[in-house]
Design a protein around this motif. Structure first.
Motif, PDB file in Angstrom:
ATOM      1  N   GLU A 182      -7.088 -13.885 -32.551  1.00 59.25           N
ATOM      2  CA  GLU A 182      -6.382 -12.832 -30.141  1.00 59.25           C
ATOM      3  C   GLU A 182      -5.094 -12.691 -30.810  1.00 59.25           C
ATOM      4  O   GLU A 182      -4.149 -13.281 -32.281  1.00 59.25           O
ATOM      5  CB  GLU A 182      -6.278 -14.077 -29.868  1.00 59.25           C
ATOM      6  N   TYR A 183      -4.798 -11.641 -30.159  1.00 62.34           N
ATOM      7  CA  TYR A 183      -3.183 -10.722 -30.662  1.00 62.34           C
ATOM      8  C   TYR A 183      -2.574 -10.909 -29.394  1.00 62.34           C
ATOM      9  O   TYR A 183      -3.256  -9.364 -29.032  1.00 62.34           O
ATOM     10  CB  TYR A 183      -3.643  -9.779 -31.378  1.00 62.34           C
ATOM     11  N   PRO A 184      -1.953 -11.860 -29.661  1.00 66.71           N
ATOM     12  CA  PRO A 184      -0.977 -11.272 -27.466  1.00 66.71           C
ATOM     13  C   PRO A 184       0.252  -9.919 -28.277  1.00 66.71           C
ATOM     14  O   PRO A 184       0.906 -10.311 -29.822  1.00 66.71           O
ATOM     15  CB  PRO A 184       0.063 -12.348 -27.963  1.00 66.71           C
TER      16      PRO A 184
ATOM     17  N   SER B 158       2.472  -6.775 -20.625  1.00 68.32           N
ATOM     18  CA  SER B 158       2.447  -7.712 -22.047  1.00 68.32           C
ATOM     19  C   SER B 158       0.255  -7.526 -22.375  1.00 68.32           C
ATOM     20  O   SER B 158      -0.199  -7.284 -21.463  1.00 68.32           O
ATOM     21  CB  SER B 158       2.578  -8.970 -22.209  1.00 68.32           C
ATOM     22  N   ALA B 159      -0.173  -8.003 -23.237  1.00 61.63           N
ATOM     23  CA  ALA B 159      -1.397  -7.742 -22.950  1.00 61.63           C
ATOM     24  C   ALA B 159      -1.911  -8.651 -24.858  1.00 61.63           C
ATOM     25  O   ALA B 159      -1.147  -9.493 -25.076  1.00 61.63           O
ATOM     26  CB  ALA B 159      -1.232  -5.978 -23.971  1.00 61.63           C
ATOM     27  N   MET B 160      -3.810  -8.772 -24.488  1.00 61.00           N
ATOM     28  CA  MET B 160      -3.428  -9.447 -25.306  1.00 61.00           C
ATOM     29  C   MET B 160      -5.259  -8.390 -25.897  1.00 61.00           C
ATOM     30  O   MET B 160      -6.108  -7.918 -25.683  1.00 61.00           O
ATOM     31  CB  MET B 160      -4.613 -10.778 -24.645  1.00 61.00           C
TER      32      MET B 160
ATOM     33  N   LEU C 199      -9.648  -5.892 -25.234  1.00 65.38           N
ATOM     34  CA  LEU C 199      -8.618  -5.464 -24.729  1.00 65.38           C
ATOM     35  C   LEU C 199      -8.255  -5.783 -23.576  1.00 65.38           C
ATOM     36  O   LEU C 199      -9.162  -5.140 -22.415  1.00 65.38           O
ATOM     37  CB  LEU C 199      -8.163  -3.746 -24.412  1.00 65.38           C
ATOM     38  N   ALA C 200      -7.473  -6.719 -23.282  1.00 70.20           N
ATOM     39  CA  ALA C 200      -7.458  -6.838 -21.614  1.00 70.20           C
ATOM     40  C   ALA C 200      -5.647  -6.914 -21.248  1.00 70.20           C
ATOM     41  O   ALA C 200      -4.760  -6.970 -22.555  1.00 70.20           O
ATOM     42  CB  ALA C 200      -7.107  -8.079 -21.528  1.00 70.20           C
TER      43      ALA C 200
ATOM     44  N   VAL D 108     -14.020 -10.365 -22.691  1.00 73.35           N
ATOM     45  CA  VAL D 108     -14.220 -10.933 -21.755  1.00 73.35           C
ATOM     46  C   VAL D 108     -13.311 -12.128 -22.211  1.00 73.35           C
ATOM     47  O   VAL D 108     -12.727 -13.068 -22.060  1.00 73.35           O
ATOM     48  CB  VAL D 108     -15.772 -11.980 -21.555  1.00 73.35           C
ATOM     49  N   ASN D 109     -13.125 -12.634 -23.762  1.00 74.33           N
ATOM     50  CA  ASN D 109     -12.949 -13.076 -24.895  1.00 74.33           C
ATOM     51  C   ASN D 109     -10.692 -13.023 -24.630  1.00 74.33           C
ATOM     52  O   ASN D 109     -10.278 -13.643 -24.017  1.00 74.33           O
ATOM     53  CB  ASN D 109     -12.761 -13.057 -26.113  1.00 74.33           C
ATOM     54  N   ALA D 110     -10.910 -11.693 -24.406  1.00 68.23           N
ATOM     55  CA  ALA D 110      -9.575 -10.544 -23.916  1.00 68.23           C
ATOM     56  C   ALA D 110      -8.739 -10.853 -23.029  1.00 68.23           C
ATOM     57  O   ALA D 110      -7.668 -11.591 -22.727  1.00 68.23           O
ATOM     58  CB  ALA D 110      -9.426  -9.218 -24.399  1.00 68.23           C
ATOM     59  N   ASP D 111     -10.114 -11.217 -22.189  1.00 68.50           N
ATOM     60  CA  ASP D 111      -8.956 -11.487 -20.053  1.00 68.50           C
ATOM     61  C   ASP D 111      -8.738 -12.670 -20.615  1.00 68.50           C
ATOM     62  O   ASP D 111      -7.964 -13.039 -19.621  1.00 68.50           O
ATOM     63  CB  ASP D 111     -10.115 -11.531 -18.967  1.00 68.50           C
ATOM     64  N   LYS D 112      -9.940 -13.870 -21.094  1.00 65.83           N
ATOM     65  CA  LYS D 112      -9.769 -15.178 -20.726  1.00 65.83           C
ATOM     66  C   LYS D 112      -8.190 -15.930 -22.038  1.00 65.83           C
ATOM     67  O   LYS D 112      -7.670 -17.030 -20.840  1.00 65.83           O
ATOM     68  CB  LYS D 112     -11.097 -15.933 -21.463  1.00 65.83           C
ATOM     69  N   ALA D 113      -8.060 -15.092 -23.144  1.00 68.63           N
ATOM     70  CA  ALA D 113      -7.112 -15.526 -23.502  1.00 68.63           C
ATOM     71  C   ALA D 113      -5.551 -15.130 -22.974  1.00 68.63           C
ATOM     72  O   ALA D 113      -4.790 -16.134 -23.415  1.00 68.63           O
ATOM     73  CB  ALA D 113      -7.161 -14.920 -24.896  1.00 68.63           C
TER      74      ALA D 113
END
Length: 222
Positions: free
Chosen positions: A109-111, A91-93, A85-86, A185-190
């Motif tokens: 990936e889920y916005p 908003s969040a990802m 989670l980012a 890390v993937n969520a932050d990038k997305a």
């Protein structure tokens, strides 16, 4: 080439078996498929049906090549969904890593529309309900960065809806923590790659229930 029964290539029973194998493969159950293919290959060879044996051998080799490309994530064979989670201001990802038979087999990936005032526990609870309402691929365990609201009720929901128990855990150490960090890390990038107009779209929702209407940006198979 189409192998559907309408093309008179295979029987309905054989086609049903192919569909079943495809579902098992897509949900990460490739070990069982490999064992069955090898058993059928040797049986066909023993019966001197060498054409069938050769076809089964090719399928087995192709399956093994695909498995080489999948990253080994954990030493055990439990199926897990890892939630990263980012959070942005409004908003969040979320990123979902799917681990099956110890291998990382997929990423989604889920916005989300959730501002800073919405606690992680609420975001995670809504995300789990939303994702696992619309899939038959239910894991043994869901690894999350925060304990979802009313975790016991959520685990009971899995029993009632899917007739199976699913553990929801917040890891404190080991390989699960590493996977959770990878998902984060993937969520932050997305989230960073989300176009400004898309951030506005997800942030513009007037209430948190919009998390239930999120979309999959992309699903990536490893």
């Amino acid at each position: 080439r189409c192998t559907g029964p309408c093309a008179d290539k295979v029987t309905e029973a054989e086609y049903a078996g192919q569909v079943k194998d495809a579902v098992r493969f897509l949900t990460g159950r490739s070990d069982a498929i490999a064992e069955e293919l090898e058993t059928r290959m040797w049986r066909a060879s023993g019966e001197q049906d060498f054409e069938v044996a050769a076809a089964l051998r090719d399928q087995l080799l192709a399956l093994r090549e695909i498995r080489k490309e999948q990253h080994v994530a954990v030493p055990d064979r439990a199926s897990r969904d890892i939630v990263g989670l980012a959070r942005g201001q409004r908003s969040a990802m979320a990123v979902l890593l799917r681990v099956r038979e110890g291998r990382l087999v997929g990423k989604e990936e889920y916005p989300l529309a959730a501002d800073r005032g919405v606690p992680d526990s609420e975001v995670v609870a809504g995300l789990i309900r939303s994702i696992h309402t619309h899939t038959a691929d239910i894991p043994d365990e869901i690894v999350t960065p925060a304990q979802p609201e009313d975790c016991a009720t959520l685990e009971e929901w899995f029993v009632q809806r899917h007739d199976r128990r699913v553990r929801i855990v917040v890891p404190e150490g080991g390989e699960k923590v590493k996977l959770l960090e990878l998902a984060r890390v993937n969520a932050d990038k997305a989230l960073g790659e989300l176009a400004p107009e898309q951030r506005v779209k997800y942030a513009a929702s007037s209430c948190f229930t919009s998390v239930l209407t999120f979309q999959i940006r992309r699903a990536i198979r490893y």
